[in-house]
Design an enzyme around this catalytic site. Structure first.
Site, mmCIF file in Angstrom:
data_model
loop_
_atom_site.group_PDB
_atom_site.id
_atom_site.type_symbol
_atom_site.label_atom_id
_atom_site.label_comp_id
_atom_site.label_asym_id
_atom_site.label_seq_id
_atom_site.Cartn_x
_atom_site.Cartn_y
_atom_site.Cartn_z
ATOM 1 N NE ARG A 295 -2.704 0.384 3.534
ATOM 2 C CZ ARG A 295 -3.558 0.907 4.400
ATOM 3 N NH1 ARG A 295 -4.833 1.026 4.079
ATOM 4 N NH2 ARG A 295 -3.162 1.323 5.555
ATOM 5 C CB THR B 109 -1.985 7.141 -3.307
ATOM 6 O OG1 THR B 109 -1.327 5.862 -3.370
ATOM 7 C CG2 THR B 109 -1.042 8.216 -3.860
ATOM 8 C CG ASP C 265 1.779 -2.522 8.810
ATOM 9 O OD1 ASP C 265 1.806 -1.610 7.975
ATOM 10 O OD2 ASP C 265 2.101 -3.708 8.534
ATOM 11 C CG ASP D 107 5.343 -2.732 9.861
ATOM 12 O OD1 ASP D 107 6.016 -3.234 8.937
ATOM 13 O OD2 ASP D 107 5.025 -1.526 9.894
HETATM 14 C C1 PRP Z 1 -1.471 -4.596 4.345
HETATM 15 C C2 PRP Z 1 -2.357 -5.838 4.397
HETATM 16 C C3 PRP Z 1 -3.121 -5.731 3.108
HETATM 17 C C4 PRP Z 1 -3.284 -4.230 2.932
HETATM 18 C C5 PRP Z 1 -4.693 -3.876 3.327
HETATM 19 O O1 PRP Z 1 -0.381 -4.827 3.527
HETATM 20 O O2 PRP Z 1 -1.634 -7.020 4.533
HETATM 21 O O3 PRP Z 1 -2.449 -6.293 2.002
HETATM 22 O O4 PRP Z 1 -2.352 -3.602 3.830
HETATM 23 O O5 PRP Z 1 -4.940 -2.529 3.084
HETATM 24 P P1 PRP Z 1 -5.962 -2.043 1.968
HETATM 25 O O6 PRP Z 1 -7.178 -2.860 2.130
HETATM 26 O O7 PRP Z 1 -6.168 -0.586 2.330
HETATM 27 O O8 PRP Z 1 -5.313 -2.197 0.630
HETATM 28 P P2 PRP Z 1 0.769 -3.750 3.306
HETATM 29 O O9 PRP Z 1 0.488 -2.949 2.079
HETATM 30 O O10 PRP Z 1 1.026 -2.977 4.557
HETATM 31 O O11 PRP Z 1 2.009 -4.649 2.932
HETATM 32 P P3 PRP Z 1 2.805 -5.741 3.803
HETATM 33 O O12 PRP Z 1 1.896 -6.931 3.959
HETATM 34 O O13 PRP Z 1 3.987 -6.032 2.964
HETATM 35 O O14 PRP Z 1 3.176 -5.112 5.126
HETATM 36 N N1 URA Z 2 -3.022 -2.766 6.632
HETATM 37 C C1 URA Z 2 -2.705 -3.201 7.881
HETATM 38 O O1 URA Z 2 -1.777 -3.996 8.058
HETATM 39 N N2 URA Z 2 -3.445 -2.750 8.905
HETATM 40 C C2 URA Z 2 -4.469 -1.901 8.762
HETATM 41 O O2 URA Z 2 -5.110 -1.539 9.755
HETATM 42 C C3 URA Z 2 -4.771 -1.446 7.454
HETATM 43 C C4 URA Z 2 -4.039 -1.915 6.416
#
Ligand code: PRP
Ligand code: URA
Length: 209
Positions: free
Chosen positions: A104, A108, A200, A203
């Protein structure tokens, strides 16, 4: 909510509460996500079709139930989807795996693709997309768009937490894809995080910031 199943099993809810707690360590968070994924996998596969095959038990011959059709595909939305994937593969070891690399953009909130690899013949298989978080749904919609563009027609989306806004957007974009979640939380905050949520997911799983 139509097309949405909330898995309210007490063990799922208990484990989820520990995961939400900000004092829970990375190691515990990862272990709990793996444990919950077993229970969620049980629910998302509950209505899989069965056929029978003839076997010989030590006592007699019988027509015994067995899964019908081609092997399932689990599609993990990287990174955090892998936290669900591992437990699901414990239950369905023969499943095929697709990886959809998306992050994400923090400004944006759009999903940016950086990797895609999937088994062939997606059109013949049930594809279960896994990602712990459905927030804005930008990532989930992009993942399903991509899988459909590669031929998938029979999909389900499995997550741990969903925001009402994310469910609405996802169901509007992909009304044919049922959603399974352990909780529908209150809302998204101004940064696009699920509230109360768990922070997150990537994380917390990997100890990054
Ligand atoms: C997180 C989560 C989803 C996304 C959800 O991933 O695992 O993929 O955010 O958010 P959205 O519904 O607003 O798109 P992130 O982009 O943080 O990546 P990561 O899993 O690599 O930490
Ligand atoms: N992605 C995450 O990991 N947590 C949230 O709350 C939203 C998006």
């Amino acid at each position: 909510m139509q097309g949405v199943t909330v898995v309210d099993h007490p063990l799922v809810q208990h484990k989820l509460t520990i995961m939400r707690d900000k004092e829970t360590s990375t190691a515990s968070f990862r272990r709990l996500l793996r444990e919950i994924s077993l229970l969620l996998c049980y629910e998302v596969t509950r209505d899989l079709e069965l056929t029978t095959r003839t076997i010989e038990t030590p006592l007699t011959r019988m027509e015994a139930p067995t899964l019908e059709g081609k092997k399932l595909v689990f599609a993990s939305v990287l990174r955090a989807g892998n936290g669900l994937l591992d437990g699901m593969l414990d239950l369905v070891p023969a499943a095929r795996v697709a990886h959809v690399g998306l992050y994400r953009d923090h400004e944006t909130l759009q999903a940016v693709e950086y990797f895609f690899k999937a088994p062939s013949n997606l059109e013949d298989r049930l594809v279960i997309v896994v990602d712990p978080m459905l927030a804005t749904a930008n990532s989930a919609v992009a993942a399903v768009d991509k899988l459909k563009s590669r031929g998938a027609t029979n999909l389900r989306f499995l997550c741990l937490l969903a925001a009402p806004e994310g469910i609405e957007r996802f169901r509007a974009a992909h009304p044919d894809v049922p959603v399974f979640t352990a909780s529908i939380d209150e809302r998204l905050n101004e940064l696009g995080y699920i509230v109360p949520g768990l922070g997150d997911a990537g994380d917390r799983m990997y100890g990054t910031k």
